[in-house]
Design a protein around this motif. Structure first.
Motif, PDB file in Angstrom:
ATOM      1  N   SER A  48       0.732  -1.158   0.071  1.00  0.00           N
ATOM      2  CA  SER A  48       0.038   0.008  -0.178  1.00  0.00           C
ATOM      3  C   SER A  48       0.885   1.303   0.105  1.00  0.00           C
ATOM      4  CB  SER A  48      -0.757  -0.185   1.146  1.00  0.00           C
ATOM      5  OG  SER A  48      -0.215  -0.056   2.574  1.00  0.00           O
ATOM      6  N   ASP A  49       1.886   1.292   0.732  1.00  0.00           N
ATOM      7  CA  ASP A  49       2.769   2.237   0.774  1.00  0.00           C
ATOM      8  C   ASP A  49       3.527   2.552  -0.570  1.00  0.00           C
ATOM      9  OD1 ASP A  49       4.423   4.476   1.750  1.00  0.00           O
ATOM     10  OD2 ASP A  49       5.958   3.293   2.346  1.00  0.00           O
ATOM     11  N   LEU A  54       4.196   5.785  -5.294  1.00  0.00           N
ATOM     12  CA  LEU A  54       4.143   5.801  -6.561  1.00  0.00           C
ATOM     13  C   LEU A  54       3.047   7.119  -7.344  1.00  0.00           C
ATOM     14  CD1 LEU A  54       5.040   4.605  -9.320  1.00  0.00           C
ATOM     15  CD2 LEU A  54       3.201   2.955  -9.118  1.00  0.00           C
ATOM     16  N   ARG A  55       1.984   6.763  -6.702  1.00  0.00           N
ATOM     17  CA  ARG A  55       0.976   7.919  -7.290  1.00  0.00           C
ATOM     18  C   ARG A  55       1.451   9.481  -6.895  1.00  0.00           C
ATOM     19  NH1 ARG A  55      -4.279   4.118  -5.779  1.00  0.00           N
ATOM     20  NH2 ARG A  55      -4.189   2.842  -7.569  1.00  0.00           N
ATOM     21  N   SER A  56       2.126   9.439  -5.714  1.00  0.00           N
ATOM     22  CA  SER A  56       2.380  11.132  -5.131  1.00  0.00           C
ATOM     23  C   SER A  56       3.920  11.459  -5.853  1.00  0.00           C
ATOM     24  CB  SER A  56       2.485  11.163  -3.694  1.00  0.00           C
ATOM     25  OG  SER A  56       3.524  10.019  -3.085  1.00  0.00           O
ATOM     26  N   ASN A  57       4.212  10.574  -6.393  1.00  0.00           N
ATOM     27  CA  ASN A  57       5.777  10.675  -6.930  1.00  0.00           C
ATOM     28  C   ASN A  57       6.780  10.643  -5.816  1.00  0.00           C
ATOM     29  OD1 ASN A  57       5.187  10.670  -9.724  1.00  0.00           O
ATOM     30  ND2 ASN A  57       4.823  12.802  -9.672  1.00  0.00           N
ATOM     31  N   ARG A  58       6.361  10.546  -4.436  1.00  0.00           N
ATOM     32  CA  ARG A  58       7.214  10.426  -3.498  1.00  0.00           C
ATOM     33  C   ARG A  58       8.371   9.202  -3.415  1.00  0.00           C
ATOM     34  NH1 ARG A  58       6.959   7.878   1.729  1.00  0.00           N
ATOM     35  NH2 ARG A  58       4.882   7.383   0.991  1.00  0.00           N
ATOM     36  N   LEU A  59       7.891   8.101  -4.269  1.00  0.00           N
ATOM     37  CA  LEU A  59       8.915   7.016  -4.463  1.00  0.00           C
ATOM     38  C   LEU A  59      10.148   7.542  -5.453  1.00  0.00           C
ATOM     39  CD1 LEU A  59       9.188   3.810  -4.612  1.00  0.00           C
ATOM     40  CD2 LEU A  59       7.936   3.733  -6.646  1.00  0.00           C
ATOM     41  N   TRP A  60       9.807   8.167  -6.392  1.00  0.00           N
ATOM     42  CA  TRP A  60      10.889   8.540  -7.295  1.00  0.00           C
ATOM     43  C   TRP A  60      11.815   9.541  -6.507  1.00  0.00           C
ATOM     44  CZ3 TRP A  60      10.686   4.977 -10.264  1.00  0.00           C
ATOM     45  CH2 TRP A  60       9.458   4.560 -10.896  1.00  0.00           C
ATOM     46  N   GLU A  61      11.266  10.460  -5.883  1.00  0.00           N
ATOM     47  CA  GLU A  61      11.991  11.058  -4.998  1.00  0.00           C
ATOM     48  C   GLU A  61      13.058  10.380  -3.992  1.00  0.00           C
ATOM     49  OE1 GLU A  61      11.686  14.672  -1.513  1.00  0.00           O
ATOM     50  OE2 GLU A  61      10.035  13.798  -2.529  1.00  0.00           O
ATOM     51  N   GLN A  62      12.463   9.274  -3.402  1.00  0.00           N
ATOM     52  CA  GLN A  62      13.138   8.712  -2.451  1.00  0.00           C
ATOM     53  C   GLN A  62      14.249   7.632  -3.223  1.00  0.00           C
ATOM     54  OE1 GLN A  62       9.907   6.504  -0.949  1.00  0.00           O
ATOM     55  NE2 GLN A  62      10.155   7.492   1.178  1.00  0.00           N
ATOM     56  N   GLN A  94       0.500   0.420 -14.635  1.00  0.00           N
ATOM     57  CA  GLN A  94       1.565   1.358 -14.247  1.00  0.00           C
ATOM     58  C   GLN A  94       2.449   0.602 -13.059  1.00  0.00           C
ATOM     59  OE1 GLN A  94      -0.451   4.303 -11.789  1.00  0.00           O
ATOM     60  NE2 GLN A  94       1.169   5.667 -11.942  1.00  0.00           N
ATOM     61  N   ILE A  95       1.856  -0.258 -12.419  1.00  0.00           N
ATOM     62  CA  ILE A  95       2.769  -0.956 -11.449  1.00  0.00           C
ATOM     63  C   ILE A  95       3.980  -1.860 -12.053  1.00  0.00           C
ATOM     64  CG2 ILE A  95       2.957  -2.618  -9.358  1.00  0.00           C
ATOM     65  CD1 ILE A  95       0.053  -1.598  -8.645  1.00  0.00           C
ATOM     66  N   PHE A  96       3.584  -2.446 -13.081  1.00  0.00           N
ATOM     67  CA  PHE A  96       4.469  -3.291 -13.917  1.00  0.00           C
ATOM     68  C   PHE A  96       5.479  -2.287 -14.567  1.00  0.00           C
ATOM     69  CE2 PHE A  96       1.274  -6.626 -14.246  1.00  0.00           C
ATOM     70  CZ  PHE A  96       2.337  -7.699 -13.630  1.00  0.00           C
ATOM     71  N   GLY A  97       5.208  -1.090 -15.011  1.00  0.00           N
ATOM     72  CA  GLY A  97       5.981  -0.144 -15.453  1.00  0.00           C
ATOM     73  C   GLY A  97       7.018   0.454 -14.494  1.00  0.00           C
ATOM     74  N   ALA A  98       6.518   0.752 -13.066  1.00  0.00           N
ATOM     75  CA  ALA A  98       7.302   1.155 -12.326  1.00  0.00           C
ATOM     76  C   ALA A  98       8.315   0.432 -11.849  1.00  0.00           C
ATOM     77  CB  ALA A  98       6.448   1.627 -11.057  1.00  0.00           C
ATOM     78  N   LEU A  99       7.778  -0.991 -11.472  1.00  0.00           N
ATOM     79  CA  LEU A  99       8.961  -1.972 -11.146  1.00  0.00           C
ATOM     80  C   LEU A  99       9.895  -2.037 -12.335  1.00  0.00           C
ATOM     81  CD1 LEU A  99       6.530  -4.532 -10.011  1.00  0.00           C
ATOM     82  CD2 LEU A  99       7.900  -3.168  -8.624  1.00  0.00           C
TER      83      LEU A  99
END
Length: 213
Positions: A48-49, A54-62, A94-99
């Motif tokens: 869930s996190d 991913l949706r907030s773009n916080r993942l990419w910042e981290q 979108q999740i597959f793409g992010a992974l």
């Protein structure tokens, strides 16, 4: 070896208390496995996190901070790992793409662990391999040993078969076989009986039951 855990990660701290970790405020990541003057940086996310960040773009910042920083304090970061901790049913493109972007663009390996038991086992093996330098070896040729599994005792062969199935793994395979005594009994077990096995909750029992029925 020294284990550093971010002071905001109280859940991890409880899981890894046997390592007597040092609790500090890490500028990046959640766990830093330190050996001498370098270490392995781990970022842990629940499914869930992962999705919300991913949706907030916080993942990419981290992740960008993880790859742009070579050190934590005086200590070199020699590798980075993203751990997704919890049952993750991926159904979104979108999740597959992010992974794939994490793997190929950010070049950060991803490890999936379904529950606390798998997380602790993965962490134990990671620390052990880092301590022995096994993750720094040059790849070597390994010859296929056809008779290896045939030489196993009969019980171990059956545990090996169970361990190769989805949702089970080595630890649960042994627990299942010790409890039921045969693969057939595991396959015919009810969801309620499956939850009697150490390490299997209702959600995992439902997945295993569904696999056989």
């Amino acid at each position: 070896m020294e284990i550093l855990i971010d002071n905001r990660e109280t859940y991890i701290l409880d899981l890894l208390k046997e390592y007597n970790p040092k609790v500090i405020r890490l500028p990046i990541g959640d766990i830093f496995i330190l050996k001498e003057n370098e270490g392995v940086l781990l970022e842990r996310k629940t499914p869930s996190d992962f999705i919300s960040s991913l949706r907030s773009n916080r993942l990419w910042e981290q992740l960008l901070k993880m790859i742009k920083n070579d050190k934590i304090g005086l200590y070199k970061i020699k590798r980075r790992i993203l751990i997704i901790h919890g049952q993750f049913d991926i159904e979104d493109a979108q999740i597959f793409g992010a992974l794939l972007e994490i793997l190929f663009v950010y070049e950060i390996p991803i490890v999936f662990v379904n529950d606390d038991l798998e997380f602790k086992e993965f962490f134990r093996i990671l620390v052990q391999r880092e301590d022995k330098g096994l993750n720094d070896k040059i790849p070597q040729e390994r010859w296929y040993r056809k008779r290896f599994r045939e030489e196993l005792p009969e019980k171990d062969k059956k545990i090996y078969i169970l361990a190769s199935l989805p949702y089970i793994g080595n630890i649960l395979a042994k627990n299942l076989f010790d409890y039921f005594g045969s693969i057939a009994s595991v396959a015919n077990a009810s969801k309620k009986n499956l939850t009697n096995v150490k390490g299997i909750g209702e959600k995992r029992a439902k997945l295993i039951y569904k696999m056989f029925h």
